[in-house]
Design an enzyme around this catalytic site. Structure first.
Site, mmCIF file in Angstrom:
data_model
loop_
_atom_site.group_PDB
_atom_site.id
_atom_site.type_symbol
_atom_site.label_atom_id
_atom_site.label_comp_id
_atom_site.label_asym_id
_atom_site.label_seq_id
_atom_site.Cartn_x
_atom_site.Cartn_y
_atom_site.Cartn_z
ATOM 1 N N CYS A 361 2.394 -2.644 -0.420
ATOM 2 C CA CYS A 361 2.428 -4.078 -0.104
ATOM 3 C C CYS A 361 1.553 -4.438 1.092
ATOM 4 C CB CYS A 361 3.865 -4.540 0.123
ATOM 5 S SG CYS A 361 4.715 -3.710 1.479
ATOM 6 N N HIS A 617 8.594 -5.109 4.223
ATOM 7 C CA HIS A 617 7.828 -5.580 3.073
ATOM 8 C C HIS A 617 6.872 -6.685 3.509
ATOM 9 C CE1 HIS A 617 6.774 -6.446 -1.016
ATOM 10 N NE2 HIS A 617 7.218 -7.694 -0.936
#
Length: 709
Positions: A361, A617
């Site tokens: 990510c 994230h």
């Protein structure tokens, strides 16, 4: 301004731009004339008690509108919320199907009891029609399928009336007798559209980059026979089911066989996401498998085909890929960013952007931020020698794929990750700044973007700039402008030249520590006072500044949090105050040939992307054009299909105009705003911002194709 009569009277909805002379975003209007400057003069329609009666409208730019038919305008007018009207336009297939609804078509509507199936019984016109300009609204009378006969009264109860915004699905014809079990078999002959809410935007003012031909019945049957003959379906196969209208749903086969009462082979499919009216794995009175409610669809096996988003190797291994996307390696010429008018139709939706895979990510969000809409790095890297290197060639192909198709599969990005020189880039979590350094230094082989001069008169290069400062020097919710100025001044740092790209790391470290609960983005960053040897104007009188004072930075009487510099006269006067006797102003280097009253040009950087982190994230917000509302939100791992071994991540891009609305507020209103009350995505940016990306406005966002070198 001489108006000219319009060729015909058209209806329209305002889709962007600031409120102007009567029209605002989401308003329904009717063209009465067009000015020579390309503006529309029109009537304005509103709902409520005076529904359908036009008011005197005003002027609106043609490019800020989207044309409507009379029927479409009537349907949208019954939707009371302007934002919900625009949301409907962001689901063009659903909206088109709603506009084609007729009596006895089957729909699913939002109701206080939940999502309920029902039959459209009447298209009701609401409002008066007293003169030719009146426009009655259209609503839908729906009879719920679960409603029994009314035995308590001889008079039938009135049917509930719904707007288009209440309709969340137009049900596929083949799903009614097979999977949804509402009055089983009764509605098989209806001609219905397989349409649900999807995230995309109608093409506004231009042709789409990719026109997908609607397959003929013969070609569909042929492709189904081919796919099943070369790769027969089995339990665990990832499949797709396409309706006659072209809308596709995806899932995994959980059961194969002949259900009771049928003679041919069927498939029980667990869908990627809930579909109103589906079951939890039962068909009729028999359970064939178990899954969450509204996610099991039973269908003849001839209606299924292998998931076109996957590449099937000879060994049967499934590898994620975009639908109808050519291999990345097939693109050779540089592709400019997608034009602003096409971004929503090409990029917004699920399986859009860069597909995440194994802790990627940080890399996905960074690449999308740097290359999806900005041409800054294109201009930096326009050197043929860089294109000769395998790693930079692979990167260029990824960027071209993203800009042409709107999707890059995880397999292509993994190939790039393997070329970065360190195995940890393939498997481990990393921070964007580490990847950025490798990207610029080893892949693109370019000099540091920043040249920073420190207090000891030494200069060093860097690709990103880390904010360091004492928390007490700024307010509880600072702006990026305040953080940068305070960090540079308190550490005695200056930029030797105007950077083409400025990436600012916020005072936070990973997902465990952040200095401020919220940070307000500065859409424009003024770096004039942060440039070494650059003329600056006096904070008080505006003449040429000759002194700078760090101790004045937090002074509550002198705009706390703003950098302060003075001419000789103002420096003496300001520091004559008893509270400032202990200050130590520092003399600035001023060229002798610069007059004291010379106007000082301002050097402004523009925000084009923000990287955010939440629970390890990374996601990103990206500005895709000059309009204030032109913002996207990207998450490379927004959802997942299947398990960790055999599944894949589902990336998603959402339009985020609410961020532009928030940032367009005056500075005083932003200072008073309560970030905790902002819309969800806006609040996420304010709270989780990790890195702000700025570019030199001389290198604009999304150059048109003909302007690209």
């Amino acid at each position: 301004m001489e108006p000219k009569t319009a060729v015909r009277e058209d209806f329209f909805i305002v889709i962007r731009g600031k409120s102007r002379k009567g029209f605002c975003r989401g308003c329904i209007g009717r063209v009465k004339a067009e000015t020579q400057r390309g503006e529309l003069m029109g009537l304005l329609y509103s709902g409520g008690r005076n529904a359908g009666s036009p008011k005197s409208g005003g002027l609106v730019r043609t490019e800020d509108t989207y044309p409507l038919t009379r029927h479409q305008a009537q349907i949208l007018l019954f939707v009371s919320s302007a934002s919900k009207r625009l949301e409907l336009l962001c689901n063009p297939q659903l909206f088109s199907a709603i506009c084609e609804l007729s009596q006895d078509d089957l729909v699913v509507v939002k109701h206080k009891k939940g999502h309920l199936p029902g039959l459209v019984k009447n298209l009701m016109q609401i409002g008066r029609k007293e003169n030719k300009d009146d426009l009655p609204m259209i609503g839908f009378e729906v009879k719920f399928l679960d409603d029994g006969p009314n035995l308590s009264s001889n008079k039938p109860a009135p049917l509930p009336l719904f707007s288009a915004a209440d309709i969340i699905q137009v049900v596929p014809s083949y799903s009614v007798p097979f999977g949804l079990h509402w009055r089983d078999g009764q509605f098989g002959g209806l001609n219905r559209k397989a349409v649900t809410r999807i995230k995309s935007m109608p093409n506004i003012g231009t042709h789409s980059r990719h026109v997908r031909k609607k397959p003929t019945k013969q070609s569909v049957e042929q492709s189904q026979r081919t796919s099943t003959s070369h790769a027969p379906l089995e339990v665990g196969s990832m499949v797709e089911v396409a309706s006659n209208s072209g809308v596709t749903v995806y899932g995994v086969v959980r059961w194969l066989g002949v259900p009771a009462g049928k003679s041919d082979e069927w498939a029980g499919i667990e869908l990627d996401y809930e579909l109103s009216g589906c079951s939890d794995g039962t068909y009729g009175n028999q359970r064939y498998f178990t899954c969450d409610g509204n996610m099991a669809l039973f269908i003849p096996i001839t209606k299924c085909s292998l998931d076109s988003r996957l590449v099937y190797s000879s060994a049967g291994k499934e590898v994620p890929k975009p639908p109808e996307t050519p291999p990345v390696s097939s693109f050779e010429d540089d592709t400019p960013p997608i034009p602003e008018s096409e971004v929503l139709s090409v990029l917004v939706g699920r399986m859009k952007g860069i597909q995440g895979h194994i802790n990627s990510c940080y890399l996905d969000a960074t690449l999308f931020s740097l290359f999806s809409s900005s041409v800054t790095l294109d201009n930096i890297c326009q050197k043929p020698t860089y294109k000769e290197q395998p790693t930079s060639c692979t990167l260029r192909k990824i960027v071209n794929c993203l800009r042409r198709q709107g999707f890059v599969p995880a397999e292509s990005v993994m190939n790039f990750r393997k070329m970065l020189g360190c195995e940890t880039f393939q498997t481990e979590e990393k921070d964007p700044e580490e990847f950025i350094t490798v990207l610029f230094q080893k892949v693109l082989c370019i000099e540091p973007l920043l040249k920073i001069r420190s207090r000891c008169e030494t200069s060093h290069g860097a690709y990103t700039f880390q904010i360091f400062l004492d928390k007490e020097l700024v307010g509880p919710i600072p702006t990026v402008q305040q953080l940068l100025e305070t960090s540079c001044l308190s550490n005695d740092l200056k930029f030797e030249e105007i950077p083409s790209c400025l990436m600012l790391q916020m005072p936070r470290f990973g997902n465990k520590y952040k200095m401020f609960p919220y940070i307000i983005p500065s859409t424009e960053l003024d770096i004039t006072d942060l440039l070494y040897n650059c003329p600056r104007e006096c904070f008080v009188c505006g003449n040429l500044a000759e002194y700078e004072c760090f101790h004045c930075l937090p002074d509550h009487k002198l705009q706390p949090g703003r950098i302060k510099q003075y001419c000789t006269t103002c420096n003496t006067q300001v520091h004559s105050h008893p509270s400032r006797h202990g200050h130590s102003p520092k003399a600035l280097v001023v060229s002798a040939d610069v007059a004291c009253n010379t106007p000082v040009p301002r050097h402004i950087m523009q925000l084009f992307a923000v990287l955010c982190i939440q629970t390890s994230h990374y996601v990103s917000f990206v500005k895709y054009g000059p309009e204030p509302q032109s913002w996207l939100f990207f998450d490379s791992m927004a959802d997942r299909f299947g398990d960790d071994q055999s599944g894949y991540s589902i990336p998603e891009i959402q339009a985020c105009p609410e961020l532009g609305d928030f940032l367009s507020q005056p500075e005083e209103e932003l200072a008073r705003a309560d970030p905790s009350q902002a819309p969800e995505l806006v609040r996420r940016l304010l709270s989780d911002s990790y890195m702000f990306l700025y570019q030199n406005p001389a290198m604009p966002l999304s150059k048109p194709n003909h302007e690209m070198p």
